[in-house]
Write an enzyme that holds these catalytic residues in place. Sequence first.
Site, PDB file in Angstrom:
ATOM      1  CD  GLU A  16       3.468   0.341  -2.145  1.00 16.03           C
ATOM      2  OE1 GLU A  16       2.948   0.062  -3.170  1.00 16.03           O
ATOM      3  OE2 GLU A  16       4.510   0.708  -1.955  1.00 16.03           O
ATOM      4  CG  ASP A  17       3.204  -2.240   2.664  1.00 12.94           C
ATOM      5  OD1 ASP A  17       3.831  -1.874   1.919  1.00 12.94           O
ATOM      6  OD2 ASP A  17       2.521  -1.635   3.192  1.00 12.94           O
TER       7      ASP A  17
END
Length: 754
Positions: free
Chosen positions: A105-106
């Site tokens: 996700e990051d």
Amino acid sequence: MGALGRRMYKVGQRDMVEVDVAAERNEILRRYRRLLRKAKPFLKDNDAKQIKAAFALSVEAHKEMRRKSGEPYIYHPLSVAEICVDEIGLGTTSIVAALLHDVVEDTEIELEQIEEQFGKKIAKIIDGLTKISGVFDYGSSQQAENFRKMLLTLSEDVRVILVKLADRLHNMRTLDSMPRHKQLKIISETIYLYAPLAHRLGLYAIKSELEDLWLKYSEPEVYEDIQNKIAENKGSRTRFIRNFMNPIMDEIYKTGLQFEVKGRPKSIYSIWNKMKTQDIPFEQVYDLFAVRIVLDTPLEQEKAACWQVYSIVTDFYTPNPDRLRDWVSTPKANGYESLHTTVMSRKGRWVEVQIRTKRMNDIAEKGYAAHWKYKDGMQQAHESGLEAWIHKVRDVLEQNDMNAIEFVDDFRANLFQEEVFVFTPKGDLKILPSGSTALDFAFDIHTDVGAKCLGAKVNNKLVPINYVLNNGDQIEILTSNKQKPNEDWLRFAVTSKAKSKIKDSLKEVKKESIADGREIVARKLKQIKVDFNSDVVNQLRAYFEEKTVSDFYYKVGKGQIDATKIKNFKEFKKERQKINQPKRPPTQFSDDLSKTKKLDQDILLIGEDLDVLDYRFAKCCNPIPGDDVFGFVTVNEGIKIHRTSCPNAPELLSRHGNRIVKSKWMSQQQNAFLAVLRIIGTDRVGLMRDVTDIISNELKVNMRSIVIDTETGIFDGQIWLYVNNTKHLDQLIKKLEKVQGVMRVNRQDASHLD
Ligand code: MN
């Protein structure tokens, strides 16, 4: 881990933070070792290597990132992994997934890379976690959709939800550094979805902590107040438990059972909830804690041991028979096992006593995972509960086409429900949400059984399909091939499964009716030689005043629209073509209309003799029939009618008394008189209807009664009716004489008739 030394980091909106990189590195390693130490008892073969690799990848991927608090980001995945091991009892796969949960996700890392390095299983969990990440707006369809996605992954691998709960728990524990608006978003989502979900998965400790944290951030003062009071009470609580247990302890020792006694205070949230729902202060919440007796017993002796201790407790204290809960013989669907009783203490206070084994206690606190760890030694029936639930969730998700918000509400409703235990005729146990009906039970057995459900036999007594099930009922479903679900069934069903099956089936039935209707319409049009095309169908729809063509077909198919009336449509079409040639001048028509209208209204009587005079309504107060009114004789405009409550009334009445005339509303009814008409003609079908149509619909005359004799083909009728005056009556007679078949209409004196 990069070069050592001091570095500057920018954290969110804050100023640069100066960081001692070496100290931080040591702290990260210290936390990592603590995680490994806790996981050690479960580790096999390659596990430690896998965890190390996941840690290394996560540290590297997040190395430039910091949390809102300013801490290195890696603290978060490390903590989530630790919660997974320590508080949920999960193993290596979950630890690896937790360490990597924010990586895709990051950071730059792609899912493919995870799959290559850690395998398909881990990649799938990470994928699930990535899909449901982020904070979504409460109540928005986006949030609902995300939640639905999360549940879909639940049916694939429950670890996705468990890691997600660990993630949420850590975020809740570290909410302090979040801005207020984000705190509110996160906590409301937590109380709405995650706490109930934790409850349903049997993670009681996590559920209570999430609830407590919700209260801490939504009502900080209340939270702190209750927390302080619990702390103040600690001494007296310990004393109370000692006194309570003293007489029992010796007896339990005599049995040779190993045991431990705990006095656990209720959670802050549940105390607050009680104070609120019962509207009482803290001091009056009597069951602030429960006494828990935890036994150390081999699996095969568990049940007997629990009941043995129950027997000892109730020898000393009187139990409340309504409060006995036996989740040892029949565990809850989420796996919870415990024996609860509420007894009267010597101090005159009810005390809840929970009796369970160490294994049961582990399940109660750590839930699902602990449950699975002990699985080998479990009885088949005991372990089936949660699996059955997950199975049900999967079912609902797969065949469900409700909109997402509707789905979440429905699902939440099911999350909160307690269960009812019932049996099939063969004695198989079925667990349904409490409030379930015979119909839910039928759908639980099989969709076909549900769809054909006619009723049921409960404990050999016949009951209707909306019978609400009670614990211990034995149910036999009665079916019929002629039976079909209908709209009412949606009210009778409680479970999402039954409801969505019924909806599906209603849709099917509707489709059939629409197809039937379409066929009928096509046939009828062919009969009257009108082309069957979309224009014509649309005109038909309009003619029958339906909103959509499907509605029109549906009603024809169901017989709610009389298909023979399609013939009238052809005439209607012809009429419409002649629309520009009115049969009579429009003025005449409106004349009739105004007459009819006037007769319908109340009339205003004016002056001492209460005559019908010409008047106008005053614009200052616009009187309507029924108002208290008076007339005022104006110089140029005749009589004007004012309401007695008119703002000008005091002046007019006091200064121009001589120009005031009395006025009064009179209803038509009151003013009408009874007359009798005799009608003679040749009888024909529809004559009666034509006559009464003119009387009541066209001229709005009230009929009191009608007597008709149609012997020998002669129509001879007497009609009693109310008319206003002779003019009115003459008008009516003339109209009736024009009706086809009517030969003579006379007025008869009512007194001449008996
Ligand atoms: Mn996270």
